[in-house]
Design a protein around this motif. Structure first.
Motif, mmCIF file in Angstrom:
data_model
loop_
_atom_site.group_PDB
_atom_site.id
_atom_site.type_symbol
_atom_site.label_atom_id
_atom_site.label_comp_id
_atom_site.label_asym_id
_atom_site.label_seq_id
_atom_site.Cartn_x
_atom_site.Cartn_y
_atom_site.Cartn_z
ATOM 1 N N ALA A 21 6.346 -1.836 -20.496
ATOM 2 C CA ALA A 21 5.679 -2.511 -19.372
ATOM 3 C C ALA A 21 4.452 -3.293 -19.862
ATOM 4 N N ALA A 22 4.184 -4.402 -19.179
ATOM 5 C CA ALA A 22 2.951 -5.159 -19.432
ATOM 6 C C ALA A 22 1.994 -4.811 -18.300
ATOM 7 N N ILE A 23 0.930 -4.108 -18.637
ATOM 8 C CA ILE A 23 0.045 -3.573 -17.592
ATOM 9 C C ILE A 23 -1.350 -4.166 -17.779
ATOM 10 N N SER A 24 -1.834 -4.852 -16.760
ATOM 11 C CA SER A 24 -3.174 -5.437 -16.888
ATOM 12 C C SER A 24 -4.017 -5.126 -15.660
ATOM 13 N N PHE A 74 9.777 -1.894 -18.535
ATOM 14 C CA PHE A 74 9.705 -3.348 -18.663
ATOM 15 C C PHE A 74 9.196 -4.037 -17.382
ATOM 16 N N CYS A 75 8.360 -3.341 -16.647
ATOM 17 C CA CYS A 75 7.709 -3.914 -15.457
ATOM 18 C C CYS A 75 6.553 -4.800 -15.867
ATOM 19 N N THR A 76 6.152 -5.663 -14.960
ATOM 20 C CA THR A 76 4.867 -6.336 -15.106
ATOM 21 C C THR A 76 3.984 -5.771 -14.006
ATOM 22 N N ILE A 77 2.925 -5.105 -14.416
ATOM 23 C CA ILE A 77 2.038 -4.460 -13.427
ATOM 24 C C ILE A 77 0.667 -5.109 -13.535
ATOM 25 N N LYS A 78 0.255 -5.768 -12.450
ATOM 26 C CA LYS A 78 -1.053 -6.442 -12.463
ATOM 27 C C LYS A 78 -1.911 -5.908 -11.340
ATOM 28 N N ASN A 79 -3.151 -5.625 -11.682
ATOM 29 C CA ASN A 79 -4.158 -5.247 -10.687
ATOM 30 C C ASN A 79 -3.670 -4.119 -9.768
ATOM 31 N N LEU A 135 5.054 -6.000 -10.221
ATOM 32 C CA LEU A 135 4.269 -5.221 -9.257
ATOM 33 C C LEU A 135 2.821 -5.706 -9.279
ATOM 34 N N ASN A 136 2.471 -6.494 -8.272
ATOM 35 C CA ASN A 136 1.118 -7.053 -8.224
ATOM 36 C C ASN A 136 0.329 -6.461 -7.066
ATOM 37 N N ILE A 154 0.873 -1.176 0.000
ATOM 38 C CA ILE A 154 0.000 0.000 0.000
ATOM 39 C C ILE A 154 0.915 1.232 0.000
ATOM 40 N N LEU A 155 0.929 1.934 -1.105
ATOM 41 C CA LEU A 155 1.810 3.107 -1.221
ATOM 42 C C LEU A 155 0.995 4.337 -1.615
ATOM 43 N N LYS A 156 -0.148 4.499 -0.943
ATOM 44 C CA LYS A 156 -1.029 5.635 -1.239
ATOM 45 C C LYS A 156 -0.449 6.932 -0.674
#
Lengths: 199, 202
Positions: free
Chosen positions: A115-118, A94-99, A77-78, A61-63
């Motif tokens: 980056a792959a962002i989903s 080149f991150c993978t960012i999910k949810n 980064l999930n 949690i980095l709000k």
């Protein structure tokens, strides 16, 4: 700016993680090191020059934080909540960012290239002067955001919404799009072709 | 080392400030403008501007130089004559020097303009108008375009993937990203492949 000190393992040119002499691959106790970093980060409002390149992060949690000169390049980064945070000169290449939640963020001069962002939302954000070149987005939402001077060159956008966005000087050159919603956005002021583009 | 960027409305250019955290000395790269905001920013942090690096002498990258030099007695480095100052140091391809405790390396990349240089400080590449995120710098001729691509392929694309590209216009990038997504460079790579294929056919 995050430190460019290399990992101390011979012939490894990867930058060392913050608080360590090693990169994520050569750090023997990476999980505990990352956990300790999280404890430090979550107690701070302003996070400067942190290098977390290549690390797997889940559920952080980095709000409402301010990030300056940080690197998350190549990280996984999930389920991370970055809502209402400020980013300046941060790298997510080149991150993978999910949810992830990037709601109402203010990001300037950052790079998400490759980056792959989903399943991620950027709703209501200031995304000015950022690099999203080569991103693969699936089920992402950029609605109600300003994307002034941001670039999506050679990106692949699927099921992604750009509803009511400011797209002035936004570059969408050579993209592929499937089910992308541009409703109420000023696509006339964005560049979909290089001819006539002002850069 | 601390790096800041300032978005100049004059020419929509990027102005960079690289500061040595220990000595509080700082370098300005491409002073497109020197606004009161930028001055306040520098003074608030107690930085002393000791050097100015000019990637090329187009006005929308140096217009702020005159004002800057009235306030700070900085050394100016560029590869050509620079308006607003007669006292500057000419740099050449392959040169290295140290200023503000930071090692600066010069890479000459003509094409956008004959005097275009890239400044390398650690893993930061200040590319001016030679290379932007996803795009090459504009050129006035086919020869200039070809020269720019050749020089970039030789001197810049040989840098490690995690080197950061800080251009004169547009957002930041990295060498890895440019290698994968730069439209101009991919075209060049495709042409080279095609030429090899044609040679193979012969």
């Amino acid at each position: 700016m995050y430190s460019f000190t290399s990992c101390t393992v011979n012939d490894c040119n990867t930058t060392a993680l913050s608080g360590s002499d090693f990169c994520v691959l050569h750090l023997s106790d990476a999980a505990n090191h990352i956990k300790a970093l999280y404890e430090t980060i979550r107690q701070q409002k302003t996070i400067k020059n942190i290098n977390l390149a290549g690390v797997p992060l889940d559920g952080w949690i980095l709000k409402q934080r301010q990030f300056f000169g940080c690197s998350f390049a190549g990280a996984q980064l999930n389920n991370i909540d970055w809502s209402d945070s400020v980013f300046r000169m941060c790298f997510f290449d080149f991150c993978t960012i999910k949810n992830a939640q990037f709601c109402r963020i203010d990001a300037q001069f950052c790079s998400f290239a490759g980056a792959a962002i989903s399943d991620t939302t950027f709703i209501g954000s200031e995304l000015v002067h950022n690099n999203f070149n080569g991103v693969h987005t699936v089920r992402c939402n950029f609605s109600n955001s300003s994307l002034y001077n941001t670039r999506f060159i050679k990106s692949q956008l699927a099921e992604t919404d750009f509803i009511d966005c400011d797209l002035k000087k936004t570059f969408f050159l050579d993209i592929s799009q499937t089910s992308v919603n541009w409703k109420f956005s000023n696509t006339q002021e964005a560049y979909f072709e290089l001819t006539g583009a002002d850069f | 080392m601390t790096v800041f960027f300032h978005y100049s409305l004059y020419g929509f250019s990027n102005v960079y400030l690289v500061a040595n955290d220990h000595t509080k000395e700082a370098i300005i790269i491409d002073p497109a403008e020197f606004s009161i905001n930028l001055l306040n920013f520098i003074e608030k942090r107690d930085y002393d501007i000791k050097a100015v690096l000019v990637t090329h002498n187009h006005l929308h990258h140096i217009k702020g130089l005159r004002t800057l030099l009235k306030i700070y007695s900085a050394m100016v480095f560029g590869s050509n004559s620079i308006p607003f100052t007669s006292n500057h140091t000419i740099v050449h391809d392959g040169d290295q020097f140290t200023t503000c405790g930071l090692k600066v390396q010069i890479l000459s990349v003509p094409g956008h303009s004959p005097d275009s240089v890239i400044f390398k400080i650690e893993k930061l590449l200040f590319t001016g108008d030679t290379l932007q995120a996803g795009l090459l710098g504009k050129t006035n001729s086919k020869y200039g375009n070809s020269l720019l691509k050749d020089q970039l392929m030789k001197k810049i694309m040989s840098q490690p993937d995690d080197c950061i590209v800080l251009p004169g216009h547009g957002p930041p990038s990295s060498i890895g990203a440019e290698r994968s997504f730069n439209i101009g460079l991919l075209e060049k790579a495709m042409n080279v492949e095609q030429e090899r294929y044609n040679l193979f056919l012969q």
